[in-house]
Design a protein around this motif. Sequence first.
Motif, PDB file in Angstrom:
ATOM      1  N   GLY A 139      73.042  -9.104  17.406  1.00  0.00           N
ATOM      2  CA  GLY A 139      72.360  -9.974  18.607  1.00  0.00           C
ATOM      3  C   GLY A 139      73.040  -9.570  19.856  1.00  0.00           C
ATOM      4  O   GLY A 139      72.133  -9.331  20.818  1.00  0.00           O
ATOM      5  N   LEU A 140      74.099  -9.137  19.933  1.00  0.00           N
ATOM      6  CA  LEU A 140      74.464  -8.577  21.060  1.00  0.00           C
ATOM      7  C   LEU A 140      73.962  -7.112  21.786  1.00  0.00           C
ATOM      8  O   LEU A 140      73.428  -6.777  22.769  1.00  0.00           O
ATOM      9  CB  LEU A 140      76.212  -8.285  21.140  1.00  0.00           C
ATOM     10  N   SER A 141      73.521  -6.407  20.674  1.00  0.00           N
ATOM     11  CA  SER A 141      73.088  -5.070  20.761  1.00  0.00           C
ATOM     12  C   SER A 141      71.546  -5.377  21.356  1.00  0.00           C
ATOM     13  O   SER A 141      71.178  -4.679  22.091  1.00  0.00           O
ATOM     14  CB  SER A 141      73.101  -4.149  19.736  1.00  0.00           C
ATOM     15  N   GLN A 142      71.041  -6.383  20.719  1.00  0.00           N
ATOM     16  CA  GLN A 142      69.461  -6.964  21.003  1.00  0.00           C
ATOM     17  C   GLN A 142      69.464  -7.216  22.421  1.00  0.00           C
ATOM     18  O   GLN A 142      68.649  -6.920  23.099  1.00  0.00           O
ATOM     19  CB  GLN A 142      69.107  -7.860  19.927  1.00  0.00           C
ATOM     20  N   PHE A 143      70.317  -8.175  22.777  1.00  0.00           N
ATOM     21  CA  PHE A 143      70.577  -8.587  24.320  1.00  0.00           C
ATOM     22  C   PHE A 143      70.702  -7.530  25.143  1.00  0.00           C
ATOM     23  O   PHE A 143      70.082  -7.464  26.172  1.00  0.00           O
ATOM     24  CB  PHE A 143      71.563  -9.649  24.249  1.00  0.00           C
ATOM     25  N   TYR A 144      71.487  -6.495  24.807  1.00  0.00           N
ATOM     26  CA  TYR A 144      71.910  -5.657  25.863  1.00  0.00           C
ATOM     27  C   TYR A 144      70.518  -4.571  25.891  1.00  0.00           C
ATOM     28  O   TYR A 144      70.242  -4.506  26.989  1.00  0.00           O
ATOM     29  CB  TYR A 144      72.957  -4.783  25.186  1.00  0.00           C
ATOM     30  N   ALA A 145      69.997  -4.377  24.855  1.00  0.00           N
ATOM     31  CA  ALA A 145      68.601  -3.633  24.996  1.00  0.00           C
ATOM     32  C   ALA A 145      67.717  -4.303  25.606  1.00  0.00           C
ATOM     33  O   ALA A 145      66.866  -3.635  26.696  1.00  0.00           O
ATOM     34  CB  ALA A 145      67.949  -3.242  23.786  1.00  0.00           C
ATOM     35  N   TYR A 146      67.524  -5.606  25.519  1.00  0.00           N
ATOM     36  CA  TYR A 146      66.564  -6.476  26.379  1.00  0.00           C
ATOM     37  C   TYR A 146      66.981  -6.304  27.748  1.00  0.00           C
ATOM     38  O   TYR A 146      65.802  -6.398  28.482  1.00  0.00           O
ATOM     39  CB  TYR A 146      66.308  -7.795  25.899  1.00  0.00           C
ATOM     40  N   VAL A 147      68.025  -6.428  28.192  1.00  0.00           N
ATOM     41  CA  VAL A 147      68.561  -6.474  29.617  1.00  0.00           C
ATOM     42  C   VAL A 147      68.405  -5.300  30.281  1.00  0.00           C
ATOM     43  O   VAL A 147      67.558  -5.044  31.365  1.00  0.00           O
ATOM     44  CB  VAL A 147      69.999  -7.021  29.720  1.00  0.00           C
ATOM     45  N   MET A 148      68.497  -4.214  29.562  1.00  0.00           N
ATOM     46  CA  MET A 148      68.363  -2.745  30.105  1.00  0.00           C
ATOM     47  C   MET A 148      67.131  -2.106  30.014  1.00  0.00           C
ATOM     48  O   MET A 148      66.653  -1.017  30.399  1.00  0.00           O
ATOM     49  CB  MET A 148      69.398  -1.941  29.285  1.00  0.00           C
ATOM     50  N   LYS A 149      65.879  -3.080  29.404  1.00  0.00           N
ATOM     51  CA  LYS A 149      64.736  -2.297  28.929  1.00  0.00           C
ATOM     52  C   LYS A 149      64.123  -1.766  30.273  1.00  0.00           C
ATOM     53  O   LYS A 149      63.654  -0.642  30.561  1.00  0.00           O
ATOM     54  CB  LYS A 149      63.787  -3.229  28.203  1.00  0.00           C
ATOM     55  N   ASP A 150      64.164  -2.678  31.489  1.00  0.00           N
ATOM     56  CA  ASP A 150      63.355  -2.331  32.629  1.00  0.00           C
ATOM     57  C   ASP A 150      63.867  -1.121  33.411  1.00  0.00           C
ATOM     58  O   ASP A 150      63.449  -0.252  33.851  1.00  0.00           O
ATOM     59  CB  ASP A 150      63.237  -3.449  33.514  1.00  0.00           C
ATOM     60  N   GLN A 151      65.186  -1.040  33.306  1.00  0.00           N
ATOM     61  CA  GLN A 151      65.967   0.201  33.855  1.00  0.00           C
ATOM     62  C   GLN A 151      65.717   1.493  32.991  1.00  0.00           C
ATOM     63  O   GLN A 151      65.216   2.329  33.645  1.00  0.00           O
ATOM     64  CB  GLN A 151      67.507  -0.079  34.116  1.00  0.00           C
ATOM     65  N   TRP A 152      65.740   1.317  31.820  1.00  0.00           N
ATOM     66  CA  TRP A 152      65.650   2.458  30.940  1.00  0.00           C
ATOM     67  C   TRP A 152      64.049   3.030  31.368  1.00  0.00           C
ATOM     68  O   TRP A 152      63.646   4.237  31.312  1.00  0.00           O
ATOM     69  CB  TRP A 152      65.564   2.137  29.515  1.00  0.00           C
ATOM     70  N   SER A 153      63.096   2.072  31.431  1.00  0.00           N
ATOM     71  CA  SER A 153      61.652   2.378  31.393  1.00  0.00           C
ATOM     72  C   SER A 153      61.477   3.012  33.018  1.00  0.00           C
ATOM     73  O   SER A 153      60.652   4.018  33.222  1.00  0.00           O
ATOM     74  CB  SER A 153      60.797   1.317  31.122  1.00  0.00           C
ATOM     75  N   GLU A 154      62.371   2.701  34.071  1.00  0.00           N
ATOM     76  CA  GLU A 154      61.987   2.873  35.115  1.00  0.00           C
ATOM     77  C   GLU A 154      62.517   4.360  35.320  1.00  0.00           C
ATOM     78  O   GLU A 154      61.966   5.264  35.844  1.00  0.00           O
ATOM     79  CB  GLU A 154      62.821   2.459  36.294  1.00  0.00           C
ATOM     80  N   ARG A 155      63.648   4.742  34.641  1.00  0.00           N
ATOM     81  CA  ARG A 155      64.308   6.162  34.709  1.00  0.00           C
ATOM     82  C   ARG A 155      63.464   6.959  33.863  1.00  0.00           C
ATOM     83  O   ARG A 155      63.182   7.888  34.501  1.00  0.00           O
ATOM     84  CB  ARG A 155      65.781   6.022  33.821  1.00  0.00           C
ATOM     85  N   SER A 156      62.880   6.782  32.800  1.00  0.00           N
ATOM     86  CA  SER A 156      61.790   7.350  32.006  1.00  0.00           C
ATOM     87  C   SER A 156      60.593   7.625  32.905  1.00  0.00           C
ATOM     88  O   SER A 156      60.222   8.984  33.079  1.00  0.00           O
ATOM     89  CB  SER A 156      61.324   6.520  30.744  1.00  0.00           C
TER      90      SER A 156
END
Length: 172
Positions: free
Chosen positions: A21-38
């Motif tokens: 659950g914590l790993s999924q929450f982290y991925a959810y929070v960082m999703k926008d940042q990762w897509s911007e970087r990509s």
Amino acid sequence: MKKRRKWLLLGILLVLLLLFGLSQFYAYVMKDQWSERSAATKVAEARAGLTEVTQAQKSVWDENSIYWVLTGRNTAGTELMVWVRFTRDGKPAGGNNDVYAEEVSKGMSEQKIRSIIASDLPGSTVERLLPGVYNGEYAWQLFYKLEGRYYYKFYRFADGSAIGDGYSLPNQ
């Protein structure tokens, strides 16, 4: 004995579920940042010829100065810094002047700017140093602490000269 094993397995299962659950929450929070970087990486590859990205940093000073700055190499092996401007919506701006690439050797590398800062601000502690844009100039943004106070100061990427006097943050 069976009861103890049952509770042990249940405890292990609960810990694993919590970690998942914590790993999924982290991925959810960082999703926008990762897509911007990509997106910034794709723009830098297409418009500036960057083939290898060694570092990517986001710099935000105001709503018109949202940049991803990528450091890496082109096909010739030359080290480049590429500034990709973004909109407030998190999308690459896409205009003709919204991507700027410069060879690091023609400007100030992080090591060079750190030595300038050390001589310019003796006794200061660098809290954060990242490339960005300030008043339309490609610059190094310095956040530092000196004598118990925090400050922002900007240095031109081209020659390492200071831009203005910087900003002092109020004491808390």
